[in-house]
Design an enzyme around this catalytic site. Structure first.
Site, short mmCIF file in Angstrom:
data_model
loop_
_atom_site.label_atom_id
_atom_site.label_comp_id
_atom_site.label_asym_id
_atom_site.label_seq_id
_atom_site.Cartn_x
_atom_site.Cartn_y
_atom_site.Cartn_z
N LYS A 231 4.92 5.11 -1.18
CA LYS A 231 4.96 6.41 -1.85
C LYS A 231 6.15 7.26 -1.44
O LYS A 231 6.61 8.10 -2.21
CB LYS A 231 3.65 7.16 -1.59
CG LYS A 231 2.46 6.57 -2.35
CD LYS A 231 1.14 7.20 -1.95
CE LYS A 231 -0.02 6.51 -2.71
NZ LYS A 231 -1.34 6.93 -2.21
N GLY B 224 0.81 -1.21 0.00
CA GLY B 224 0.00 0.00 0.00
C GLY B 224 0.85 1.26 0.00
O GLY B 224 2.01 1.27 -0.42
N SER B 225 0.30 2.35 0.53
CA SER B 225 0.85 3.68 0.30
C SER B 225 2.12 4.01 1.06
O SER B 225 2.68 5.10 0.88
CB SER B 225 -0.21 4.74 0.62
OG SER B 225 -1.27 4.66 -0.32
N THR B 226 2.60 3.13 1.94
CA THR B 226 3.90 3.40 2.57
C THR B 226 5.00 3.49 1.51
O THR B 226 6.02 4.14 1.72
CB THR B 226 4.25 2.30 3.59
OG1 THR B 226 4.14 1.02 2.97
CG2 THR B 226 3.34 2.37 4.80
N GLU C 88 -5.79 6.58 3.41
CA GLU C 88 -5.90 6.34 1.98
C GLU C 88 -6.32 4.92 1.73
O GLU C 88 -6.07 4.05 2.52
CB GLU C 88 -4.55 6.60 1.28
CG GLU C 88 -3.45 5.63 1.63
CD GLU C 88 -2.75 6.00 2.91
OE1 GLU C 88 -1.64 5.51 3.11
OE2 GLU C 88 -3.30 6.76 3.69
#
Length: 748
Positions: free
Chosen positions: A322, A318-320, A748
């Site tokens: 980014k 997931g968004s880690t 998110e």
């Protein structure tokens, strides 16, 4: 006449046969006497072998310590009880050395072993009926504690004896279990046959088994048929070589803090899985690591998960991810944080599926890329890869962060993630943590580059190896830079972006703010593949919620990753609530414990106290002085003088720390409500032989309050989680009440 001839003939034949046999036998005896051999077997050697008893002397398995020398695993002596039944063993003895009265013996032993009389009587009677020399009592007579052995020995029961054997013991119970692992007695094949030995099964016990095991010795001597040593026993002794000691980078205090909060969240939210790891940002040392489900290595039964998911379970994070996407764009020189883009959705071309932001629709309209990072925009990540730096350049950065390789952490069972990069959609979704997989430890390793001026550090768990006999240092690990995927300038810029996630106007991580330290980080909400078919699971709880953060953000000292899978959330809660409770408790208290200066000047901070000189001082004066500084003080005994202390002179301590002071007349304090950490402080000071049952806080103690105590006394305690400890003396407990913030937070 004919009959006499026949008689004489037969007599002559018999004489010849007799003489022949006599000569053969005499010759055989003379040969044996001259050579001392029969069929190539030396009679002297055979006799020596029959008279000789030989048994191995087990080497003591090396201990496992935390980085500060706190014992995490060691060989604890236990005892197996056996009974001698042969009357001949009591010959030439004034008192009986064998069991004379089986019924009385069984009636005496049964209540001490908490078994029925018949369970002791049966083996005794069966052994006597079969005329056995001795018998054992199965599991009822095995692994007896020192205390139980002493209780039975004090009764001086004829014929009852004990044999000492070691078992592997873990004094902290369920504590870093997937790192330490466990060892147990296992049957192994040797040159002489089979024997039982303690073998590492999982974790560090398995990884370092050869080094920890050492080398067994042996002793041999000659004895009679009753196993009594001869006057000239020809004794031979080969001393064992004990195993080496292993010191881990794990810090027992930070690990205990982590275990406690994970247990609280586990009870409150009942997630299917949890993982957390704390690392020193400067060195790559793992200071704490734990997972749920976990297990007690003293009793590894019904274990739900043997694997250390932090290193062996790659998943779509997931968004880690980014933070690494933005780092790549900044390093490549194509990033302008103030540049605007249209959020909501993005479709590179008709052949590629449309990408959506987590809030759907038109997103937040036209926003800057900096704001896109704060809001965790998938569209911003996709456009950075597809339009700004290009998919092949982004792949080079993923590889530079080693997302396609194992970290080579010194733990068994590591599995590397996989960069899924075959189709255009996969290249785009990898930018925001979907499709490609990685483990938490891979993300932690990559995050050290952001926290450490672009230098990526090697994660490691083994600090040093020490010869247990001499104390000589055999191997010392040191921090190692394994890559520089980004520059210091890029890392500084990414740190500011991470801080904006927690403190910025549009940041999604405000719930992770600490009282005394500035924090930066990135949350993630990873979808879970549907095991019964394609796609992902549906439902607001069917995610892996995660956070990767660091503090103090200007110059990070600690990095922490925590994930919670499928928690049972209240209607008003998001996945960030249990995550933030874990992160904030561990990082805030961990930084204070490490004496890291708070960087929030406007916040009133907890002042530490410098421990004064107390050894040799008057106990009442010392207690009064420390209490005035709001320290929690426990006096051991009513003596006039302090002889030892759990905190040394000059050590920095927090008001929440328990200071244990031993007087010159030590008596047992009331430890009901104490944490295991505090009990271990007392154990170290008094050199107790400790045995623990359960996890949490003390609810029973075998040594009553005010009983005189001395070194090597046996201390048995039972522990239970806080909710089972309602009747404990809460003033003696180190636990402070924490209320999990149930406010909602945008994710998110």
């Amino acid at each position: 006449m004919k009959k006499n001839k026949t008689t004489h003939l037969m007599a002559g034949v018999y004489i010849i046969i007799f003489v022949a046999v006599f000569l053969v036998l005499t010759g055989r005896f003379m040969y044996i006497q001259a050579t001392g051999e029969i069929d190539g077997v030396s009679l002297n050697e055979w006799a020596d072998q029959k008279r000789t008893s030989s048994y191995s002397i087990s080497a003591e398995r090396g201990k496992i310590f935390d980085k500060n020398g706190m014992t995490l695993a060691y060989d604890r002596p236990t005892y197996t009880m056996y009974a001698i039944l042969d009357e001949a063993y009591s010959e030439n003895s004034e008192e009986p050395l064998h069991v004379e009265n089986p019924q009385k013996t069984a009636e005496t032993l049964a209540p001490l072993l908490d078994v029925e009389v018949n369970e002791i009587l049966e083996p005794l009677q069966n052994g006597m009926d079969r005329e056995l020399f001795q018998v054992e009592f199965g599991k009822d007579g095995k692994e007896l504690s020192q205390q139980k052995k002493d209780e039975i020995s004090d009764l001086d029961i004829p014929g009852i004896n004990f044999e000492e054997e070691a078992i592997r013991y873990y004094p902290n119970g369920m504590f870093a279990s997937h790192i330490i692992g466990f060892a147990r007695e296992t049957e192994v094949e040797t040159e002489e046959g089979y024997e039982n030995d303690i073998i590492g099964i999982a974790g560090m016990e398995n990884e370092m088994n050869d080094l920890l095991s050492g080398k067994d010795g042996f002793i041999s001597y000659q004895r009679d048929r009753y196993n009594k040593t001869l006057l000239d026993p020809n004794e031979v002794i080969q001393a064992p070589e004990d195993g080496d000691d292993v010191y881990l980078t794990i810090d027992q205090k930070i690990q205990t803090l982590l275990e406690d909060v994970l247990t609280q969240v586990d009870e409150e939210y009942k997630p299917s899985k949890m993982n957390a790891v704390v690392m020193d940002a400067k060195t790559g040392q793992v200071l704490a690591m734990s997972s749920r489900p976990s297990y007690d290595p003293n009793n590894p039964a019904n274990v739900e998960n043997w694997y250390n998911d932090i290193i062996s379970n790659p998943f779509e994070p997931g968004s880690t991810v980014k933070m690494f996407t933005w780092a790549a764009a900044i390093e490549e020189g194509v990033y302008d944080g103030s540049e605007g883009f249209k959020s909501g959705s993005f479709q590179p071309n008709e052949q590629v599926k449309k990408i959506h932001d987590h809030n759907g629709g038109n997103g937040w309209g036209i926003i800057s890329y900096d704001e896109g990072f704060q809001r965790s925009s998938n569209v911003a990540a996709a456009k950075l890869v597809w339009e700004k730096m290009g998919t092949e350049t982004f792949l080079e950065y993923l590889q530079a962060f080693d997302f396609d390789e194992k970290t080579n952490i010194d733990l068994p069972g590591e599995v590397a993630g996989e960069i899924l990069y075959n189709w255009p959609l996969e290249k785009i979704t990898s930018s925001f943590g979907q499709g490609s997989t990685m483990t938490p430890i891979q993300q932690m390793k990559a995050a050290t580059a952001i926290a450490n001026d672009g230098k990526m550090m090697q994660p490691y768990v083994i600090d040093k190896i020490v010869d247990s006999s001499t104390g000589k240092l055999m191997e010392q690990k040191s921090p190692s830079v394994v890559g520089e995927p980004i520059s210091k300038e890029t890392s500084d810029q990414v740190l500011k972006l991470l801080e904006s996630v927690v403190n910025g106007e549009h940041g999604t991580g405000k719930i992770y703010q600490l009282d005394d330290y500035s924090v930066g980080g990135k949350s993630g909400t990873a979808e879970i593949p549907n095991p019964e078919g394609g796609g992902y699971l549906n439902g607001r709880e069917n995610y892996v919620f995660s956070f990767l953060g660091m503090a103090p953000i200007e110059d990070p000292e600690l990095i922490m990753y925590v994930s919670v899978q499928q928690p049972e959330l209240k209607p008003t809660e998001t996945g960030s609530v249990p995550l933030s409770f874990i992160f904030k408790n561990v990082v805030e208290n961990g930084l204070h414990y490490l004496n890291i200066a708070p960087d929030k000047d406007e916040i009133e901070t907890v002042e530490q106290v410098t421990m004064p000189q107390v050894i040799g001082e008057k106990s009442t004066d010392v207690k009064e002085m420390l209490s005035e500084q709001d320290l929690k003080v426990s006096l051991v005994g009513n003596g006039e003088e302090i002889v030892s202390s759990s905190a040394m002179e000059g050590e920095m301590v927090l008001p929440s720390d328990r200071i244990i002071l031993v007087t010159d007349e030590p008596t047992m304090p009331n430890i009901i409500g104490w944490s295991l950490r505090d009990v271990m402080k007392l154990t170290d000071l008094m050199s107790f032989k400790i045995e623990t049952f359960g996890n949490g806080y003390v609810i029973t103690q075998n040594i009553e309050k005010d009983t005189p105590i001395k070194e090597n006394d046996y201390l048995g305690i039972e522990l239970a989680p806080p909710d089972e400890n309602a009747n404990a003396d809460k003033e003696n407990s180190e636990e402070t009440e924490e209320t999990i913030d149930e406010s909602s937070s945008e994710t998110e």
